[in-house]
Structure formats: C-alpha cells, structure tokens
Design a protein around this motif. Structure first.
Motif, short mmCIF file in Angstrom:
data_model
loop_
_atom_site.label_atom_id
_atom_site.label_comp_id
_atom_site.label_asym_id
_atom_site.label_seq_id
_atom_site.Cartn_x
_atom_site.Cartn_y
_atom_site.Cartn_z
N ILE A 38 0.85 -1.20 0.00
CA ILE A 38 0.00 0.00 0.00
C ILE A 38 0.88 1.25 0.00
N ASN A 39 1.91 1.23 0.81
CA ASN A 39 2.83 2.36 0.91
C ASN A 39 3.52 2.65 -0.42
N GLU A 40 3.78 1.62 -1.20
CA GLU A 40 4.51 1.79 -2.46
C GLU A 40 3.62 2.14 -3.65
N ARG A 41 2.31 2.07 -3.48
CA ARG A 41 1.42 2.36 -4.60
C ARG A 41 1.40 3.86 -4.91
N LEU A 42 1.71 4.18 -6.13
CA LEU A 42 1.78 5.57 -6.56
C LEU A 42 0.41 6.25 -6.45
N ASP A 43 -0.66 5.55 -6.79
CA ASP A 43 -1.99 6.16 -6.72
C ASP A 43 -2.37 6.51 -5.29
N ILE A 44 -1.96 5.67 -4.33
CA ILE A 44 -2.24 5.97 -2.92
C ILE A 44 -1.42 7.17 -2.46
N ARG A 45 -0.16 7.20 -2.85
CA ARG A 45 0.70 8.34 -2.48
C ARG A 45 0.15 9.64 -3.06
N LEU A 47 -2.95 10.25 -3.84
CA LEU A 47 -4.18 10.53 -3.10
C LEU A 47 -3.84 11.23 -1.79
N LEU A 48 -2.83 10.72 -1.08
CA LEU A 48 -2.44 11.32 0.20
C LEU A 48 -1.84 12.71 0.02
N ARG A 49 -1.03 12.88 -1.03
CA ARG A 49 -0.47 14.21 -1.29
C ARG A 49 -1.58 15.22 -1.57
N GLY A 50 -2.55 14.82 -2.38
CA GLY A 50 -3.67 15.71 -2.68
C GLY A 50 -4.47 16.04 -1.44
N HIS A 51 -4.72 15.02 -0.63
CA HIS A 51 -5.48 15.23 0.61
C HIS A 51 -4.70 16.15 1.56
N LEU A 52 -3.40 15.93 1.64
CA LEU A 52 -2.55 16.77 2.48
C LEU A 52 -2.59 18.22 2.03
N SER A 53 -2.51 18.44 0.72
CA SER A 53 -2.50 19.82 0.24
C SER A 53 -3.85 20.51 0.42
N ARG A 54 -4.94 19.74 0.42
CA ARG A 54 -6.28 20.33 0.60
C ARG A 54 -6.70 20.41 2.06
N GLN A 55 -6.35 19.40 2.86
CA GLN A 55 -6.88 19.29 4.22
C GLN A 55 -5.82 19.40 5.32
N GLU A 83 -1.81 26.66 10.65
CA GLU A 83 -2.37 27.23 9.43
C GLU A 83 -2.60 26.11 8.43
N ALA A 84 -3.64 26.25 7.63
CA ALA A 84 -3.91 25.27 6.57
C ALA A 84 -2.75 25.29 5.58
N VAL A 85 -2.32 24.12 5.16
CA VAL A 85 -1.20 24.01 4.23
C VAL A 85 -1.46 24.81 2.96
N ASN A 86 -2.68 24.71 2.44
CA ASN A 86 -2.98 25.38 1.17
C ASN A 86 -3.08 26.90 1.29
N ARG A 87 -3.02 27.44 2.50
CA ARG A 87 -3.06 28.89 2.69
C ARG A 87 -1.73 29.47 3.17
N LEU A 111 -3.36 15.73 9.91
CA LEU A 111 -4.41 15.28 9.01
C LEU A 111 -5.46 14.56 9.83
N ASP A 112 -6.66 14.47 9.31
CA ASP A 112 -7.70 13.67 9.92
C ASP A 112 -7.43 12.22 9.54
N ASP A 113 -6.84 11.45 10.48
CA ASP A 113 -6.43 10.08 10.20
C ASP A 113 -7.59 9.21 9.70
N GLU A 114 -8.73 9.34 10.34
CA GLU A 114 -9.88 8.50 9.95
C GLU A 114 -10.30 8.77 8.51
N GLN A 115 -10.30 10.01 8.11
CA GLN A 115 -10.67 10.38 6.75
C GLN A 115 -9.65 9.81 5.74
N VAL A 116 -8.38 9.87 6.09
CA VAL A 116 -7.33 9.35 5.22
C VAL A 116 -7.47 7.83 5.08
N ILE A 117 -7.68 7.13 6.19
CA ILE A 117 -7.83 5.68 6.16
C ILE A 117 -9.04 5.29 5.33
#
Length: 143
Positions: A38-45, A47-55, A83-87, A111-117
């Motif tokens: 899971i850690n090595e999957r590019l699509d998961i990474r 997804l996490l990068r996008g979530h990190l930049s938004r949330q 502060e929010a990362v995106n701001r 990050l909201d761990d539950e939302q990420v999981i």
C-alpha cells in the motif's frame, strides 16, 4: 490482496515454520507485506499528497527550553502557530522550516487520520470477507 480466499486460517497455516509459529503470526506477516505494498502504490501516495495539500494543517510549537533564547525571538510568531497548508505562503513555510532546523520549534503536519484511512480503504478493499478485514487491520500500522 485478491480478497477471494475462502478459508484464511487454512492458508495462513501453510506458512508455519520455525520462525512463524502460528496462523496469527503468518497473518501478521502478511499484514506487514500488504502495508508495504500500500505504501509503495503511486496512486495511494498521490491521493495522500492531494489530501494533504487540501486538508493538511501545519502546526508549530516552541521548544520550551529555547523559548527565551535571543535568536529564538526572531521566530516568536511561530511559537504556537497553525495554518492550513494550502493557505501558507512559501516565505512563511521557509521561515518555519528554518526555525525548526535551528531547534527553536517543532513542526508537524496534521491530518484527519480517519478520513485518510477511509480514502485508502475505498481504493483497496474490494470485498467484505476475512481477507478485507485483514487488509483493514493494516491501517493501524499507518496511525
């Protein structure tokens, strides 16, 4: 990962040896391997990068022992800051990274761990059986 095994305990029992003494040990080993996949999957990474930049929330806390240091006063605005990362403008991020490098603050991303999981599980869990339960247990390694 295929999530179609009918008798998971029987399959896990096949992997018993002198190092793996029980079916539960075999399942634990499988969960470690799945976590790595899971850690090595590019699509998961991505997804996490996008979530990190938004949330994501950037949080800094002063290191108490260095709070009264004269050089630390340069960074006093970041002693208790979030502060929010995106701001967060780049100059502020660079200043916080510099303050962390100099040992005046601790910096972390929240990050909201539950939302990420939940988002990860949406991508990888394809069934509702014992296999998917084992995959779901893998997220505990990320928390």
């Amino acid at each position: 990962m295929a999530q179609h095994a009918a008798d998971l305990q029987f399959i896990a029992g096949k992997y018993k040896n002198q190092n793996v003494t029980s079916g539960e040990d075999a399942l634990e080993g499988a969960r470690h391997i799945i976590s790595e996949w899971i850690n090595e999957r590019l699509d998961i990474r991505n997804l996490l990068r996008g979530h990190l930049s938004r949330q994501g929330i950037l949080v800094s806390k002063v290191i108490t022992a260095k709070k009264n240091d004269e050089k630390a006063q340069t960074y006093k605005d970041y002693f208790d800051f979030s502060e929010a990362v995106n701001r967060c403008p780049s100059h502020r991020l660079l200043a916080m990274l510099r303050a962390e490098k100099e040992g005046f603050i601790r910096l972390k991303l929240d990050l909201d761990d539950e939302q990420v999981i939940e988002k990860i599980e949406e991508k990888i869990i394809k069934s509702n059986n014992a296999c998917s339960e084992q995959i779901s247990l893998c997220h505990q390694r990320f928390l």
